[in-house]
Design an enzyme around this catalytic site. Structure first.
Site, PDB file in Angstrom:
ATOM      1  N   HIS A 147       3.080   7.257   3.729  1.00  0.00           N
ATOM      2  CA  HIS A 147       3.019   6.265   2.652  1.00  0.00           C
ATOM      3  C   HIS A 147       1.703   5.484   2.714  1.00  0.00           C
ATOM      4  CE1 HIS A 147       4.291   3.034  -0.073  1.00  0.00           C
ATOM      5  NE2 HIS A 147       3.925   2.175   0.860  1.00  0.00           N
ATOM      6  N   GLU A 212      10.898   0.751  -2.312  1.00  0.00           N
ATOM      7  CA  GLU A 212      10.347   1.338  -1.084  1.00  0.00           C
ATOM      8  C   GLU A 212      11.510   1.680  -0.166  1.00  0.00           C
ATOM      9  OE1 GLU A 212       7.342  -1.352   0.528  1.00  0.00           O
ATOM     10  OE2 GLU A 212       5.841  -0.430  -0.789  1.00  0.00           O
ATOM     11  N   GLU A 214      13.017   2.213   3.162  1.00  0.00           N
ATOM     12  CA  GLU A 214      12.653   1.784   4.516  1.00  0.00           C
ATOM     13  C   GLU A 214      13.874   1.725   5.419  1.00  0.00           C
ATOM     14  OE1 GLU A 214      10.037  -1.548   4.873  1.00  0.00           O
ATOM     15  OE2 GLU A 214       9.173  -1.266   2.863  1.00  0.00           O
ATOM     16  N   ASP A 246      12.659  -2.435  -0.167  1.00  0.00           N
ATOM     17  CA  ASP A 246      11.633  -3.469  -0.325  1.00  0.00           C
ATOM     18  C   ASP A 246      11.084  -3.329  -1.747  1.00  0.00           C
ATOM     19  OD1 ASP A 246       9.664  -5.360   0.151  1.00  0.00           O
ATOM     20  OD2 ASP A 246       8.294  -3.902   1.047  1.00  0.00           O
ATOM     21  N   THR A 373       7.575   1.920   4.186  1.00  0.00           N
ATOM     22  CA  THR A 373       8.112   3.029   3.404  1.00  0.00           C
ATOM     23  C   THR A 373       7.997   4.332   4.178  1.00  0.00           C
ATOM     24  OG1 THR A 373       7.296   1.881   1.467  1.00  0.00           O
ATOM     25  CG2 THR A 373       7.972   4.176   1.163  1.00  0.00           C
TER      26      THR A 373
HETATM   27 MN    MN Z   1       7.505  -2.408   2.352  1.00  0.00          MN
END
Ligand code: MN
Length: 438
Positions: A147, A212, A214, A246, A373
């Site tokens: 990412h 994102e 995560e 996120d 990410t």
């Molecule tokens: Mn993030």
């Protein structure tokens, strides 16, 4: 590390747990839930353990004498409306609770809980699941190297990673107050944005709303200010894992970020999955940290530990999916956008803890880290829409025939995660799921 609680042959008297894709007996994740008001006199939020389609009520199990010794202390600390006190007790109490919960829910031998099942178990689909801790601090890392590379390539194709990336686990302090539970809707933020081809900034609704994918890292007990956690002991401060979205307003973020980093492009909201998958439950899925590519620097000594390199990474399969309003109306399943794996992280979780505290900063029981990410090395693994759409310059097609660059109002983003290993029960994280409201 691996003990009888991981034995794949063990079954539960809670029938739905056996072969359950997320919460078999071998998982036993902790969360905070509100039971359905009608069945319980006092429906305040309290700690629970997911087992199959049900939740074991830790407060009632404690009151009815199901736990003893250290496990009773742990259950008491987990009986309130957050798990912070439980996390502050440390790993000994957590392991004791896992051992006794496993015995209580197992079909081997006598169980004190089985005759009380009607009282102790709530159907999970009837309960509301909360954020499991009162999060005092939320730090978002940038440890997904694919990412970081994809984002950096748009700035500088020849040098996508900043010079510090392979020395420092890069992070920013994110906003704890706006972390919400799964199923809480996310309001599309307004903000100031200026696209590169616009002469001046304007204020209005975000036009590049992104997610994102995560890993959520639940942290504790933590350290005293001024006393760093050395890398050898850093793993003792990781309670368990979950998923975090996120949410990112890319247009706001791109205009505001120089020189101090993300702010309003991130702080409007984050979503976490409800269950803390304990580090004990994850023991079968530990793997060696993938070796750094030739030519990459070795981390400095305060971030290096042989044992951590040998077993400090996790093999957890991740998925990101989108369910649009049209898919819901047409009863279509969600569209899977990407698949990746936690082995795509450049740093171990212990390295994140050691780095975070290396200056003396104190971590607090119940703190949350986002990993950054997690994107796979190819397009099929890209864990955000800014990557999938090359920052909005190309659209992609969903299984419904609709197209997207960024998220539209009504879109629901769903993350899933599973640990799978031959000879062990598959365990899941439960979904991280929320819908965008315009
Ligand atoms: Mn993030």
């Amino acid at each position: 590390m691996i003990d009888e609680t991981h034995d794949a042959k063990r079954q539960s008297w809670v029938a739905s747990a056996n072969g359950h894709p997320e919460f078999p007996l071998q998982n036993l994740p902790l969360g905070v839930f509100s039971p359905p008001g009608r069945s319980v006199p006092n429906a305040q939020p309290r700690g629970g353990i997911a087992i199959g389609d049900m939740i074991l009520d830790l407060r009632l199990a404690l009151e009815l004498g199901c736990f003893e010794g250290a496990a009773a202390t742990a259950a008491e600390a987990a009986s309130g409306h957050t798990l912070n006190d439980f996390i502050a007790l440390g790993s000994g109490a957590r392991r004791a609770l896992r051992q006794q919960a496993c015995a209580l829910l197992s079909s081997d031998g006598e169980s004190k809980a089985k005759p009380l099942a009607d009282k102790l178990l709530h159907r999970a689909s009837d309960c509301w699941l909360h954020v499991p801790t009162k999060i005092e601090n939320f730090t978002d890392f940038f440890a997904g190297i694919n990412h970081a590379t994809n984002g950096g390539r748009r700035r500088d194709p020849a040098n996508p990673l900043t010079p510090n990336y392979k020395y420092v686990p890069v992070a920013y302090h994110s906003r704890a107050s706006s972390v919400r539970e799964s199923h809480a809707t996310v309001q599309r933020p307004q903000g100031q944005r200026k696209l590169p081809d616009e002469a001046a900034p304007t204020f209005g609704p975000c036009r590049k709303l992104d997610y994102e994918l995560e890993l959520a890292v639940w942290v504790g007990p933590g350290n005293r200010q001024g006393t760093p956690i050395p890398i050898e002991r850093a793993a003792d401060h990781i309670v368990g894992l979950g998923l975090v979205n996120d949410w990112s307003a890319r247009d706001i973020q791109q205009w505001e970020s120089a020189p101090l980093g993300p702010f309003l492009g991130k702080s409007f909201g984050s979503t976490v999955s409800p269950w803390i998958i304990t580090i004990e439950a994850l023991a079968p899925f530990r793997v060696a940290q993938p070796e750094r590519p030739a030519g990459d620097p070795k981390p400095l000594p305060h971030l290096w530990n042989d044992a951590d390199q040998q077993s400090g990474a996790f093999d957890i399969a991740l998925e990101a999916l989108i369910l649009t309003r049209q898919m819901r109306e047409r009863n279509l399943p969600p569209h899977r956008v990407s698949r990746s794996n936690t082995t795509d992280l450049y740093w171990t979780l212990a390295q994140l803890v050691a780095h975070h505290t290396s200056n003396g900063c104190n971590l607090v029981a119940g703190d949350l880290f986002g990993s950054g990410t997690i994107s796979g090395p190819t397009e099929a693994g890209w864990g955000s829409l800014s990557e999938q759409s090359l920052d909005g310059t190309r659209s992609f097609t969903l299984s419904s025939g609709e197209t997207r660059t960024f998220l539209e109002d009504g879109d629901e983003v769903i993350f899933r995660a599973h640990g799978r290993r031959e000879g062990y029960a598959t365990i899941g994280f439960g979904e991280c799921r929320a819908r965008v409201r315009g």
